[in-house]
Design a protein around this motif. Structure first.
Motif, PDB file in Angstrom:
ATOM      1  N   ALA A   1       0.786  -1.329   0.076  1.00 23.48           N
ATOM      2  CA  ALA A   1       0.070  -0.002  -0.051  1.00 23.48           C
ATOM      3  C   ALA A   1       0.949   1.259   0.116  1.00 23.48           C
ATOM      4  O   ALA A   1       0.498   2.327  -0.825  1.00 23.48           O
ATOM      5  CB  ALA A   1      -0.971  -0.057   1.250  1.00 23.48           C
ATOM      6  N   THR A   2       1.988   1.113   0.845  1.00 23.43           N
ATOM      7  CA  THR A   2       2.690   2.378   0.719  1.00 23.43           C
ATOM      8  C   THR A   2       3.540   2.679  -0.510  1.00 23.43           C
ATOM      9  O   THR A   2       3.470   3.891  -0.766  1.00 23.43           O
ATOM     10  CB  THR A   2       3.943   2.215   1.797  1.00 23.43           C
ATOM     11  N   GLY A   3       3.708   1.742  -1.459  1.00 22.06           N
ATOM     12  CA  GLY A   3       4.320   1.971  -2.646  1.00 22.06           C
ATOM     13  C   GLY A   3       3.316   2.782  -3.560  1.00 22.06           C
ATOM     14  O   GLY A   3       3.904   3.838  -4.080  1.00 22.06           O
ATOM     15  N   VAL A   4       2.136   2.374  -3.600  1.00 23.13           N
ATOM     16  CA  VAL A   4       1.195   3.156  -4.453  1.00 23.13           C
ATOM     17  C   VAL A   4       0.603   4.332  -3.735  1.00 23.13           C
ATOM     18  O   VAL A   4       0.584   5.492  -4.685  1.00 23.13           O
ATOM     19  CB  VAL A   4      -0.338   2.220  -4.248  1.00 23.13           C
ATOM     20  N   LEU A   5       0.834   4.640  -2.473  1.00 22.25           N
ATOM     21  CA  LEU A   5       0.749   5.860  -1.725  1.00 22.25           C
ATOM     22  C   LEU A   5       1.837   6.922  -2.055  1.00 22.25           C
ATOM     23  O   LEU A   5       1.645   8.019  -2.302  1.00 22.25           O
ATOM     24  CB  LEU A   5       0.569   5.688  -0.272  1.00 22.25           C
ATOM     25  N   ILE A   6       3.006   6.176  -2.030  1.00 24.23           N
ATOM     26  CA  ILE A   6       4.157   7.220  -2.535  1.00 24.23           C
ATOM     27  C   ILE A   6       3.821   7.776  -4.024  1.00 24.23           C
ATOM     28  O   ILE A   6       4.052   9.060  -4.204  1.00 24.23           O
ATOM     29  CB  ILE A   6       5.466   6.588  -2.550  1.00 24.23           C
ATOM     30  N   TYR A   7       3.426   7.081  -4.944  1.00 25.31           N
ATOM     31  CA  TYR A   7       3.078   7.529  -6.145  1.00 25.31           C
ATOM     32  C   TYR A   7       2.182   8.385  -6.447  1.00 25.31           C
ATOM     33  O   TYR A   7       2.244   9.499  -6.936  1.00 25.31           O
ATOM     34  CB  TYR A   7       2.771   6.285  -7.091  1.00 25.31           C
ATOM     35  N   VAL A   8       0.950   7.990  -5.631  1.00 22.35           N
ATOM     36  CA  VAL A   8      -0.114   9.008  -5.635  1.00 22.35           C
ATOM     37  C   VAL A   8       0.206  10.298  -4.887  1.00 22.35           C
ATOM     38  O   VAL A   8      -0.017  11.264  -5.258  1.00 22.35           O
ATOM     39  CB  VAL A   8      -1.533   8.454  -5.192  1.00 22.35           C
TER      40      VAL A   8
ATOM     41  N   LEU B   1       3.191  11.694  -4.639  1.00 21.16           N
ATOM     42  CA  LEU B   1       4.001  12.891  -5.346  1.00 21.16           C
ATOM     43  C   LEU B   1       3.014  13.345  -6.269  1.00 21.16           C
ATOM     44  O   LEU B   1       3.370  14.803  -6.523  1.00 21.16           O
ATOM     45  CB  LEU B   1       5.099  11.967  -5.997  1.00 21.16           C
ATOM     46  N   GLY B   2       2.075  12.910  -6.670  1.00 20.41           N
ATOM     47  CA  GLY B   2       1.002  13.498  -7.798  1.00 20.41           C
ATOM     48  C   GLY B   2       0.380  14.669  -6.962  1.00 20.41           C
ATOM     49  O   GLY B   2       0.234  15.863  -7.402  1.00 20.41           O
ATOM     50  N   VAL B   3      -0.217  14.367  -5.605  1.00 27.44           N
ATOM     51  CA  VAL B   3      -0.971  15.017  -5.100  1.00 27.44           C
ATOM     52  C   VAL B   3      -0.169  16.412  -4.552  1.00 27.44           C
ATOM     53  O   VAL B   3      -0.707  17.423  -4.493  1.00 27.44           O
ATOM     54  CB  VAL B   3      -1.719  14.346  -3.964  1.00 27.44           C
ATOM     55  N   LEU B   4       1.258  15.870  -4.314  1.00 32.61           N
ATOM     56  CA  LEU B   4       2.057  16.946  -4.236  1.00 32.61           C
ATOM     57  C   LEU B   4       2.317  18.257  -4.803  1.00 32.61           C
ATOM     58  O   LEU B   4       2.150  19.389  -4.631  1.00 32.61           O
ATOM     59  CB  LEU B   4       3.397  16.336  -3.380  1.00 32.61           C
TER      60      LEU B   4
ATOM     61  N   GLY C   1       0.798  23.855  -6.621  1.00 35.85           N
ATOM     62  CA  GLY C   1       0.405  24.556  -7.644  1.00 35.85           C
ATOM     63  C   GLY C   1       0.281  24.156  -9.064  1.00 35.85           C
ATOM     64  O   GLY C   1      -0.097  25.029  -9.912  1.00 35.85           O
ATOM     65  N   GLY C   2       0.496  23.125  -9.351  1.00 30.46           N
ATOM     66  CA  GLY C   2       0.525  22.489 -10.646  1.00 30.46           C
ATOM     67  C   GLY C   2      -0.429  21.602 -10.951  1.00 30.46           C
ATOM     68  O   GLY C   2      -1.482  21.280 -10.084  1.00 30.46           O
ATOM     69  N   GLN C   3      -0.233  20.772 -11.853  1.00 28.99           N
ATOM     70  CA  GLN C   3      -1.129  19.717 -12.312  1.00 28.99           C
ATOM     71  C   GLN C   3      -0.463  18.552 -11.628  1.00 28.99           C
ATOM     72  O   GLN C   3       0.444  18.147 -11.211  1.00 28.99           O
ATOM     73  CB  GLN C   3      -1.114  19.544 -13.841  1.00 28.99           C
ATOM     74  N   PHE C   4      -1.530  17.309 -11.747  1.00 26.85           N
ATOM     75  CA  PHE C   4      -1.184  16.117 -11.043  1.00 26.85           C
ATOM     76  C   PHE C   4      -0.132  15.451 -11.930  1.00 26.85           C
ATOM     77  O   PHE C   4      -0.041  15.514 -12.936  1.00 26.85           O
ATOM     78  CB  PHE C   4      -2.557  15.083 -11.353  1.00 26.85           C
ATOM     79  N   LEU C   5       0.833  15.203 -10.802  1.00 26.41           N
ATOM     80  CA  LEU C   5       2.245  14.402 -11.290  1.00 26.41           C
ATOM     81  C   LEU C   5       3.166  15.357 -12.204  1.00 26.41           C
ATOM     82  O   LEU C   5       3.847  14.858 -12.997  1.00 26.41           O
ATOM     83  CB  LEU C   5       1.719  13.276 -12.211  1.00 26.41           C
ATOM     84  N   ASP C   6       2.932  16.684 -11.931  1.00 26.68           N
ATOM     85  CA  ASP C   6       3.764  17.768 -12.590  1.00 26.68           C
ATOM     86  C   ASP C   6       4.928  17.890 -11.686  1.00 26.68           C
ATOM     87  O   ASP C   6       4.969  18.634 -11.011  1.00 26.68           O
ATOM     88  CB  ASP C   6       3.002  18.959 -12.787  1.00 26.68           C
ATOM     89  N   TYR C   7       6.036  17.015 -12.212  1.00 24.67           N
ATOM     90  CA  TYR C   7       7.255  17.117 -11.098  1.00 24.67           C
ATOM     91  C   TYR C   7       7.857  18.569 -10.776  1.00 24.67           C
ATOM     92  O   TYR C   7       8.469  18.839  -9.978  1.00 24.67           O
ATOM     93  CB  TYR C   7       8.126  15.956 -11.479  1.00 24.67           C
ATOM     94  N   GLY C   8       7.678  19.059 -12.004  1.00 24.84           N
ATOM     95  CA  GLY C   8       8.503  20.238 -11.993  1.00 24.84           C
ATOM     96  C   GLY C   8       7.984  21.414 -11.032  1.00 24.84           C
ATOM     97  O   GLY C   8       8.885  22.304 -10.567  1.00 24.84           O
ATOM     98  N   MET C   9       6.925  20.993 -10.379  1.00 19.82           N
ATOM     99  CA  MET C   9       6.229  21.977  -9.442  1.00 19.82           C
ATOM    100  C   MET C   9       6.702  21.801  -8.058  1.00 19.82           C
ATOM    101  O   MET C   9       6.725  22.682  -7.122  1.00 19.82           O
ATOM    102  CB  MET C   9       4.686  21.817  -9.259  1.00 19.82           C
TER     103      MET C   9
END
Lengths: 131, 274
Positions: free
Chosen positions: B200-207, B209-212, B217-225
């Protein structure tokens, strides 16, 4: 004659993948044992994965990791120098899905065996009609 | 049925073989698959993401949604195996071995049980004396396989590798331990609770980072933000974001591999298997 040889050289890998895929399809249709059907499904998936990966190949190109790309990179990158990364990405995810489906299918087989003590389809049909 | 199947297979195979005549030649640089999108990827990925491994960049950045749900599929497969097979009823028969003498005890009453200690140890029904060569070689090999798995995950951005591959290598090192010793040895070190939490933690890390990225202030999974969070190296922020995502994928794949293996070999009882 030379044209025929050129045709073989240009297409033989696709033919091999189709033969492999048909072996898998035949196993899925004709085999009686559920486990053998699963193995057939895996052969089928492997054939498709090989097909996609061979589509991504380009003559004279190397693997899709940009040389010297770590750090400052000023040289112009030519698309002809690197093979197509997209089929590799798609097949990476397809391999993972195949592992996941295979795991769940084996779990279902274990469950079927626990209840009916067999994995042969004809015996399963008899056991089901008895109840 | 067999004959009918053969006819169908020959017919389909013939049609497909006929269809290959229209396919581009093998390795043709001008084939449709290699001319439109892939050229853009090859020429622009390094300046857009700073990641030289194109496969990882496409997987974790351009097709981030796909990979996220892929991880969710893997997680669901582990969950389905658990729900289908897990059997919490205690096994009826128990087997113990007296270590100094090698005498085997068989308990048929489910209520009497022994606490394995220095004198007695728990053993499988079909016990074969463990081979010292296999045990020693696996014991030496397993740490190196695990280090290699971590290397494959961590270098996914710069060299061949990534979360899926590293996770599978790590998971197979744990499976090797279960095969060379026995299932109990593995489950004593890596408990079921630990594995489920990790999946569960693995999926949570992925999601997460997207929510972060969305919170920043960016879009979902926009790592540049995420750049303000890493002030010392903002130039490689997309590479670092992909690394984080790959770590999440690796953790999820590793634990789901072990969950599937453990549940299938022991038919969900987690007492003995292969």
């Amino acid at each position: 004659m030379n044209e025929f040889l050129a045709l073989i050289v240009a297409k033989y890998n696709f033919w091999l993948y189709i033969i492999l895929m048909m072996i898998g399809l035949y196993a899925m249709i004709a085999k009686n044992n559920l486990m053998k059907k699963l193995v057939g499904m895996n052969i089928f998936q492997t054939a498709i994965i090989l097909f996609y990966v061979s589509i991504g190949y380009k003559h004279g190109a190397t693997l899709p990791i940009i040389q010297g790309g770590h750090g400052t990179h000023d040289a112009v990158i030519h698309a002809a120098d690197y093979i197509n990364p997209l089929p590799h990405v798609l097949m990476l995810t397809a391999i993972v899905v195949s592992v996941a489906t295979f795991g769940v299918a084996m779990a279902l087989c274990v469950k079927i065996y626990q209840r009916y003590q067999t994995l042969e389809e004809d015996e399963l049909r008899i056991r089901l009609s008895e109840k | 049925m067999k004959f009918l199947g053969l006819v169908i297979v020959c017919l389909t195979g013939g049609l497909l073989l006929y269809g290959t005549m229209d396919l581009p030649n093998w390795g043709d640089p001008a084939s449709p698959a290699s001319t439109h999108l892939s050229d853009y990827y090859i020429e622009h990925i390094v300046e857009e993401t700073q990641v030289p491994n194109l496969v990882t960049a496409v997987l974790a950045d351009y097709r981030g949604y796909d990979t996220m749900f892929e991880t969710a599929v893997v997680f669901c497969a582990g969950l389905a195996c658990f729900l289908l097979l897990r059997d919490f009823r205690p096994g009826k028969d128990r087997y113990y071995r007296h270590i100094p003498t090698g005498v085997m005890l068989h308990f048929k009453n489910p209520d009497t049980r022994m606490i394995p200690g220095n004198e007695f140890e728990h053993m499988d029904k079909d016990w074969v004396p463990s081979d010292i060569i296999i045990k020693t070689v696996c014991r030496i090999l397993i740490p190196f396989i695990q280090i290699y798995a971590l290397y494959v995950v961590a270098h996914g951005d710069f060299s061949p590798g990534g979360g899926f591959q590293g996770g599978v290598i790590f998971g197979s090192s744990l499976i090797l331990m279960a095969i060379s010793y026995n299932l109990k040895t593995l489950l004593k070190r890596v408990t079921e609770k630990f594995l489920s939490m990790f999946a569960a933690t693995g999926v949570l890390i992925y999601v997460g980072l997207g929510v972060l990225a969305m919170i920043m202030g960016g879009q979902f999974l926009d790592y540049g933000m995420l750049a303000p969070l890493v002030p010392w190296d903002p130039g490689h922020i997309r590479a670092l974001g992909m690394l984080g995502v790959e770590i999440g994928v690796g953790i999820a794949v590793m634990s789901v591999m072990v969950i599937i293996y453990v549940n299938i070999v022991s038919e969900g009882r987690h007492d003995e298997g292969l």
